[in-house]
Scaffold this active site. Sequence first.
Site, short mmCIF file in Angstrom:
data_model
loop_
_atom_site.label_atom_id
_atom_site.label_comp_id
_atom_site.label_asym_id
_atom_site.label_seq_id
_atom_site.Cartn_x
_atom_site.Cartn_y
_atom_site.Cartn_z
CB SER A 1 -0.69 -0.07 1.29
OG SER A 1 -0.05 -0.20 2.52
CB THR B 1 -1.95 5.40 3.86
OG1 THR B 1 -2.66 5.32 2.77
CG2 THR B 1 -1.43 6.63 3.98
CB THR C 1 -0.91 6.24 0.36
OG1 THR C 1 -1.73 5.11 0.36
CG2 THR C 1 -1.44 7.45 -0.58
NE ARG D 1 -9.22 7.38 -4.65
CZ ARG D 1 -8.76 7.24 -3.61
NH1 ARG D 1 -7.16 6.92 -3.45
NH2 ARG D 1 -9.37 7.19 -2.38
CB VAL D 2 -5.77 12.20 -6.48
CG1 VAL D 2 -5.05 12.83 -5.23
CG2 VAL D 2 -4.75 12.12 -7.68
N GLY D 3 -6.51 10.12 -3.78
CA GLY D 3 -7.20 10.34 -2.66
C GLY D 3 -6.91 11.49 -1.54
CG ASP D 4 -7.12 10.68 2.54
OD1 ASP D 4 -7.16 9.65 1.84
OD2 ASP D 4 -6.82 10.84 3.63
CB THR E 1 -4.95 5.64 7.73
OG1 THR E 1 -4.89 4.44 6.61
CG2 THR E 1 -5.61 5.26 8.86
N GLY E 2 -7.42 5.33 5.63
CA GLY E 2 -8.74 4.89 5.14
C GLY E 2 -9.33 5.62 4.04
N GLY F 1 -10.24 7.49 1.34
CA GLY F 1 -9.96 9.17 1.05
C GLY F 1 -11.36 9.93 0.72
C1 SD4 Z 1 -6.75 6.78 0.04
N1 SD4 Z 1 -6.37 7.32 2.30
O1 SD4 Z 1 -6.01 6.86 -1.17
C2 SD4 Z 1 -5.98 6.58 1.29
C3 SD4 Z 1 -5.77 5.19 1.40
C4 SD4 Z 1 -5.29 4.79 2.87
O2 SD4 Z 1 -4.68 3.23 4.13
O3 SD4 Z 1 -5.33 5.44 3.69
N2 SD4 Z 1 -4.88 3.47 3.01
O4 SD4 Z 1 -8.00 6.93 0.15
#
Ligand code: SD4
Length: 334
Positions: A96, A198, A216, A226-229, A249-250, A252
């Site tokens: 990850s 992450t 991450t 796609r871009v996360g948080d 984390t989690g 996004g």
């Molecule tokens: C995301 N927050 O790309 C990240 C993924 C993540 O633990 O946190 N994984 O959404």
Amino acid sequence: MTKSRRTFLNEAAQIAGALGLGRFAWNRFENQLNAESQTPPTHSINSVSTPTMVSTWNHGILANQAGLEAQSQGGNALDMIEAAARLVESDAEGLSVGIGGLPDRDGHVTLDACIMDHTGNAGSVCFVQGVEHPLSLARRVMEDTPHVMLSGAGAEQFARELDFPQINLLTPKAQKAWEKWRIESDYAPVINRENHDTIGLLALDHEGRLAGGCTTSGVAYKMHGRVGDSPIIGAGLFVDGRYGGATATGLGEAVMRTVGSFLVVELMRQGLSPQLACEEAVHRIMNSMPTEDLQVGYLAMDRDGAIGGHAIHSGFNYAHTIGDEAALIDATHG
Ligand code: SD4
């Protein structure tokens, strides 16, 4: 200001302490002064602190160790963050972060990372391919450019200009997992137990400077682009040296919609402990969308080194290291 505002604030803080004013009342007083002043707020730092790190998930233990080692060799909080991140980014076994990260639905490993210091300087890269150390690249964006964020091909070009090594991030193990996933191509995001890990990092150095970072490969099998948080300042990470830092984390999308890490720090600014601030930010998500199938965890540290962590569901843990002592803590949840 000359005598200055800092001396005056220090003296006033002592008087406030003697009067038994709580931190919240004191913060309000200081904010009012800041608002009235023409001078930008000072980013006061503690004089001496025990170097401390908190990081998300099990890999945080080794990451923190690398960070504290960097500190013992003369590094500051940013160096601690960078050293910790590099260790995890280089671990090809982790699915990850960095090399070995699970690819998007089209088979490309795309990375997101950011870094922030106690004065509000921030750097970020997103949707980057072929770069082993995206957090180091984010740091160079922060330190060497007038920008905060570079994305995709532009970030990769910047990496090449800096002679950052180019590598293939897709390991045979990650490719095999992707090929297996492709058979059904089930695109429902999976609840975060092992899939979302992450690394979010917060460090306090010996001079009381705070810094944070997040790196991450994002949600596995996401749409290409796609871009996360994680690289978004205020969502996956926020640091304000006067109050504290937070990272997420989690999933996004849930963090971005609620500007989660900024919220945690803002709640600390208003006087909440890191733990209560994380709980409130998690509840904001739980009160605004269905959360049976999604996980988000927040981690926070205030400027004095007090920490907190909270998640929607069980399963989120984080590593806390003070000096030589390290502990892996199961976050509270719900
Ligand atoms: C995301 N927050 O790309 C990240 C993924 C993540 O633990 O946190 N994984 O959404």
